[in-house]
Motif scaffolding. Structure first.
Motif, PDB file in Angstrom:
ATOM      1  N   GLY A 121       0.798  -1.217   0.000  1.00 25.11           N
ATOM      2  CA  GLY A 121       0.000   0.000   0.000  1.00 25.11           C
ATOM      3  C   GLY A 121       0.832   1.269   0.000  1.00 25.11           C
ATOM      4  N   PHE A 122       0.359   2.243  -0.780  1.00 28.83           N
ATOM      5  CA  PHE A 122       0.886   3.598  -0.645  1.00 28.83           C
ATOM      6  C   PHE A 122      -0.106   4.355   0.228  1.00 28.83           C
ATOM      7  CE2 PHE A 122       1.052   8.102  -1.941  1.00 28.83           C
ATOM      8  CZ  PHE A 122       2.301   8.376  -1.414  1.00 28.83           C
ATOM      9  N   TYR A 123       0.302   4.606   1.477  1.00 28.27           N
ATOM     10  CA  TYR A 123      -0.559   5.247   2.453  1.00 28.27           C
ATOM     11  C   TYR A 123      -0.115   6.705   2.588  1.00 28.27           C
ATOM     12  CZ  TYR A 123      -1.551   0.346   3.451  1.00 28.27           C
ATOM     13  OH  TYR A 123      -1.894  -0.984   3.343  1.00 28.27           O
ATOM     14  N   SER A 124      -0.730   7.571   1.815  1.00 30.67           N
ATOM     15  CA  SER A 124      -0.308   8.972   1.780  1.00 30.67           C
ATOM     16  C   SER A 124      -0.439   9.602   3.166  1.00 30.67           C
ATOM     17  CB  SER A 124      -1.141   9.739   0.756  1.00 30.67           C
ATOM     18  OG  SER A 124      -2.526   9.597   1.029  1.00 30.67           O
ATOM     19  N   ASP A 125       0.564  10.395   3.507  1.00 27.48           N
ATOM     20  CA  ASP A 125       0.645  11.028   4.822  1.00 27.48           C
ATOM     21  C   ASP A 125       1.013  12.484   4.604  1.00 27.48           C
ATOM     22  OD1 ASP A 125       1.070  11.834   7.397  1.00 27.48           O
ATOM     23  OD2 ASP A 125       2.606  10.342   7.869  1.00 27.48           O
ATOM     24  N   THR A 126       0.016  13.350   4.575  1.00 28.21           N
ATOM     25  CA  THR A 126       0.279  14.746   4.237  1.00 28.21           C
ATOM     26  C   THR A 126       1.003  15.485   5.349  1.00 28.21           C
ATOM     27  OG1 THR A 126      -1.956  15.342   4.973  1.00 28.21           O
ATOM     28  CG2 THR A 126      -1.649  14.898   2.629  1.00 28.21           C
ATOM     29  N   SER A 127       0.984  14.947   6.575  1.00 29.97           N
ATOM     30  CA  SER A 127       1.749  15.600   7.635  1.00 29.97           C
ATOM     31  C   SER A 127       3.246  15.372   7.455  1.00 29.97           C
ATOM     32  CB  SER A 127       1.302  15.090   9.015  1.00 29.97           C
ATOM     33  OG  SER A 127       1.629  13.712   9.176  1.00 29.97           O
ATOM     34  N   ALA A 128       3.606  14.208   6.921  1.00 31.34           N
ATOM     35  CA  ALA A 128       5.020  13.888   6.705  1.00 31.34           C
ATOM     36  C   ALA A 128       5.492  14.299   5.317  1.00 31.34           C
ATOM     37  CB  ALA A 128       5.253  12.393   6.897  1.00 31.34           C
ATOM     38  N   MET A 129       4.595  14.269   4.337  1.00 31.38           N
ATOM     39  CA  MET A 129       4.943  14.626   2.965  1.00 31.38           C
ATOM     40  C   MET A 129       3.849  15.536   2.407  1.00 31.38           C
ATOM     41  SD  MET A 129       5.639  12.124  -0.316  1.00 31.38           S
ATOM     42  CE  MET A 129       6.981  11.223   0.446  1.00 31.38           C
ATOM     43  N   PRO A 130       3.863  16.815   2.792  1.00 35.20           N
ATOM     44  CA  PRO A 130       2.818  17.722   2.303  1.00 35.20           C
ATOM     45  C   PRO A 130       2.931  17.924   0.802  1.00 35.20           C
ATOM     46  CG  PRO A 130       4.514  18.944   3.492  1.00 35.20           C
ATOM     47  CD  PRO A 130       4.815  17.489   3.698  1.00 35.20           C
ATOM     48  N   PRO A 131       1.807  18.116   0.130  1.00 36.93           N
ATOM     49  CA  PRO A 131       1.861  18.320  -1.322  1.00 36.93           C
ATOM     50  C   PRO A 131       2.539  19.638  -1.666  1.00 36.93           C
ATOM     51  CG  PRO A 131      -0.356  18.696  -0.480  1.00 36.93           C
ATOM     52  CD  PRO A 131       0.432  18.135   0.661  1.00 36.93           C
ATOM     53  N   ASP A 132       3.174  19.656  -2.824  1.00 35.93           N
ATOM     54  CA  ASP A 132       3.821  20.856  -3.329  1.00 35.93           C
ATOM     55  C   ASP A 132       2.741  21.866  -3.731  1.00 35.93           C
ATOM     56  OD1 ASP A 132       5.027  22.802  -4.940  1.00 35.93           O
ATOM     57  OD2 ASP A 132       6.497  21.398  -5.747  1.00 35.93           O
ATOM     58  N   PRO A 133       2.739  23.065  -3.144  1.00 35.22           N
ATOM     59  CA  PRO A 133       1.688  24.042  -3.490  1.00 35.22           C
ATOM     60  C   PRO A 133       1.632  24.361  -4.976  1.00 35.22           C
ATOM     61  CG  PRO A 133       2.883  24.749  -1.522  1.00 35.22           C
ATOM     62  CD  PRO A 133       3.630  23.563  -2.070  1.00 35.22           C
ATOM     63  N   ASP A 191      -3.686  16.414  -1.906  1.00 36.30           N
ATOM     64  CA  ASP A 191      -3.846  16.567  -0.463  1.00 36.30           C
ATOM     65  C   ASP A 191      -4.614  15.409   0.171  1.00 36.30           C
ATOM     66  OD1 ASP A 191      -6.311  17.100  -1.582  1.00 36.30           O
ATOM     67  OD2 ASP A 191      -6.622  19.005  -0.540  1.00 36.30           O
ATOM     68  N   PHE A 192      -4.935  14.386  -0.636  1.00 32.84           N
ATOM     69  CA  PHE A 192      -5.625  13.208  -0.078  1.00 32.84           C
ATOM     70  C   PHE A 192      -4.736  12.534   0.951  1.00 32.84           C
ATOM     71  CE2 PHE A 192      -6.485   8.612  -0.129  1.00 32.84           C
ATOM     72  CZ  PHE A 192      -7.830   8.610   0.223  1.00 32.84           C
ATOM     73  N   ASP A 193      -5.291  12.223   2.113  1.00 35.62           N
ATOM     74  CA  ASP A 193      -4.513  11.679   3.220  1.00 35.62           C
ATOM     75  C   ASP A 193      -5.083  10.326   3.650  1.00 35.62           C
ATOM     76  OD1 ASP A 193      -2.392  12.512   5.395  1.00 35.62           O
ATOM     77  OD2 ASP A 193      -4.078  11.659   6.498  1.00 35.62           O
ATOM     78  N   SER A 194      -4.325   9.261   3.397  1.00 34.23           N
ATOM     79  CA  SER A 194      -4.768   7.925   3.803  1.00 34.23           C
ATOM     80  C   SER A 194      -4.664   7.743   5.310  1.00 34.23           C
ATOM     81  CB  SER A 194      -3.918   6.847   3.131  1.00 34.23           C
ATOM     82  OG  SER A 194      -3.919   6.973   1.748  1.00 34.23           O
ATOM     83  N   MET A 195      -3.697   8.420   5.921  1.00 35.98           N
ATOM     84  CA  MET A 195      -3.433   8.214   7.340  1.00 35.98           C
ATOM     85  C   MET A 195      -4.632   8.601   8.190  1.00 35.98           C
ATOM     86  SD  MET A 195      -0.627   6.747   8.261  1.00 35.98           S
ATOM     87  CE  MET A 195       0.564   7.262   7.039  1.00 35.98           C
ATOM     88  N   GLU A 196      -5.378   9.604   7.715  1.00 36.22           N
ATOM     89  CA  GLU A 196      -6.571  10.019   8.454  1.00 36.22           C
ATOM     90  C   GLU A 196      -7.543   8.871   8.623  1.00 36.22           C
ATOM     91  OE1 GLU A 196     -10.739  10.708   8.550  1.00 36.22           O
ATOM     92  OE2 GLU A 196      -9.698  10.292   6.660  1.00 36.22           O
ATOM     93  N   ALA A 197      -7.646   8.037   7.582  1.00 32.80           N
ATOM     94  CA  ALA A 197      -8.595   6.925   7.637  1.00 32.80           C
ATOM     95  C   ALA A 197      -8.133   5.824   8.585  1.00 32.80           C
ATOM     96  CB  ALA A 197      -8.807   6.353   6.243  1.00 32.80           C
ATOM     97  N   ALA A 198      -6.814   5.688   8.761  1.00 33.01           N
ATOM     98  CA  ALA A 198      -6.290   4.577   9.567  1.00 33.01           C
ATOM     99  C   ALA A 198      -6.899   4.557  10.961  1.00 33.01           C
ATOM    100  CB  ALA A 198      -4.767   4.658   9.648  1.00 33.01           C
ATOM    101  N   ALA A 199      -7.000   5.714  11.573  1.00 32.97           N
ATOM    102  CA  ALA A 199      -7.503   5.783  12.951  1.00 32.97           C
ATOM    103  C   ALA A 199      -8.988   5.445  13.043  1.00 32.97           C
ATOM    104  CB  ALA A 199      -7.254   7.174  13.517  1.00 32.97           C
ATOM    105  N   ARG A 200      -9.676   5.428  11.909  1.00 30.13           N
ATOM    106  CA  ARG A 200     -11.116   5.161  11.900  1.00 30.13           C
ATOM    107  C   ARG A 200     -11.456   3.750  11.430  1.00 30.13           C
ATOM    108  NH1 ARG A 200     -14.092   7.758   8.559  1.00 30.13           N
ATOM    109  NH2 ARG A 200     -12.544   8.566   7.085  1.00 30.13           N
ATOM    110  N   ILE A 201     -10.453   2.943  11.125  1.00 27.14           N
ATOM    111  CA  ILE A 201     -10.722   1.580  10.659  1.00 27.14           C
ATOM    112  C   ILE A 201     -11.108   0.712  11.858  1.00 27.14           C
ATOM    113  CG2 ILE A 201      -9.676  -0.492   9.671  1.00 27.14           C
ATOM    114  CD1 ILE A 201      -8.132   1.354   7.781  1.00 27.14           C
ATOM    115  N   ALA A 202     -12.306   0.169  11.813  1.00 29.97           N
ATOM    116  CA  ALA A 202     -12.850  -0.570  12.953  1.00 29.97           C
ATOM    117  C   ALA A 202     -12.970  -2.060  12.687  1.00 29.97           C
ATOM    118  CB  ALA A 202     -14.228   0.005  13.313  1.00 29.97           C
TER     119      ALA A 202
END
Length: 289
Positions: A135-147, A213-224
């Motif tokens: 998986g490529f789990y995008s993390d915008t806090s660690a790798m913010p998109p180039d404006p 700016d899509f962030d996969s990491m945000e979803a991780a904490a909500r996976i139940a």
């Protein structure tokens, strides 16, 4: 023995084309799959759907909106939010189609598709378990998109909305450059007979950059639901995979395999088979409860 049947459904009014891979005998569950950036159902998603059919599941691989045989405009538009929505609409189709409506639904995502699947799983309680492969789990806090890249995408999207003309660049090229996927490894798959199936188009809508700016990491904490991760030290961004895994609060397991890189997860049976085994084991355990 397995067989395939056509499977069509709609997502936001667009007709999507899929292939349902079926086992010999009654399937255990339905699996919805999602594949890598710009990919189509005959590539990685189809390879994993076939492997899961061999393990007793009815597995759906489909072309997301704007790709392959599916409808949608502009063509080759990589919209992570839209792809997560397509997955949820695929689940609806699986739960209403006569062939699969009695089956529980589980999920497999490959590469970028694992990130899209994470969002769908977090938002849709009908998906009972999830396996992410390379998986490529995008993390915008660690790798913010180039404006500047975001602005380029937004400008292209504005022009498309105003004029109906979409700007497209190659998805891959031998020497990289102005492409959607600059990795040489990506070209060696999508740009050669290895992965360039007839249904695939080597193109990338520039407005896709607006969704960096899509962030996969945000979803991780909500996976139940139970989650399995299959990855490699040579696959894309292992630190992001580890962070994603650590963030998921649900029951989880991980398998680290030896790979050449990222792309051999798409078509090498030595990686597909153990990954499919992990997925099948997880899904059977969840369904046995």
């Amino acid at each position: 023995m397995t067989r395939t049947e056509q499977f069509t459904f709609t997502s936001n009014g667009d007709r999507l084309a899929g292939v349902l891979h079926l086992p010999d005998g009654e399937p255990i569950a339905s699996v919805v799959t999602s594949g890598p950036l710009t990919s189509v159902k005959e590539q990685a998603a189809g390879a994993y759907a076939q492997a899961l059919a061999e393990r007793g599941f009815a597995a759906l691989a489909f072309d997301h909106r704007t790709f392959g045989e599916s409808e949608g405009q502009p063509r080759q538009f990589e919209n992570p939010y839209g792809k997560a929505e397509d997955i949820r609409n695929a689940v609806t189709a699986l739960t209403t189609d006569e062939r699969t409506k009695e089956l529980p639904v589980v999920a497999v995502g490959v590469c970028a598709g694992a990130g899209y699947m994470a969002r769908a799983v977090a938002d849709d309680p009908r998906i009972l378990a999830f396996t992410g492969v390379a998986g490529f789990y995008s993390d915008t806090s660690a790798m913010p998109p180039d404006p500047a890249v975001l602005e380029r995408g937004r400008a292209a999207e504005a022009r498309w909305r105003e004029t109906g003309a979409a700007e497209t660049i190659p998805a891959v090229a031998p020497d990289g450059g102005d492409v959607g996927m600059p990795l040489r490894e990506a070209y060696e798959f999508y740009g050669t007979p290895r992965g360039a199936v007839p249904n695939y188009t080597n193109g990338y809508a520039v407005q896709s950059f607006a969704y960096g700016d899509f962030d996969s990491m945000e979803a991780a904490a909500r996976i139940a639901v139970p989650y399995a991760m299959v990855h490699s030290e040579h696959a894309l961004v292992p630190p992001f995979a580890r962070k994603f895994f650590a963030t998921v609060p649900a029951p989880k397991s991980e398998l680290w395999l030896e790979s050449i890189g990222q792309i051999d997860f798409y078509d090498d049976p030595k990686l597909i088979n153990p990954a499919a085994d992990v997925a099948a084991q997880l899904f059977r355990a969840v369904l046995a409860r």
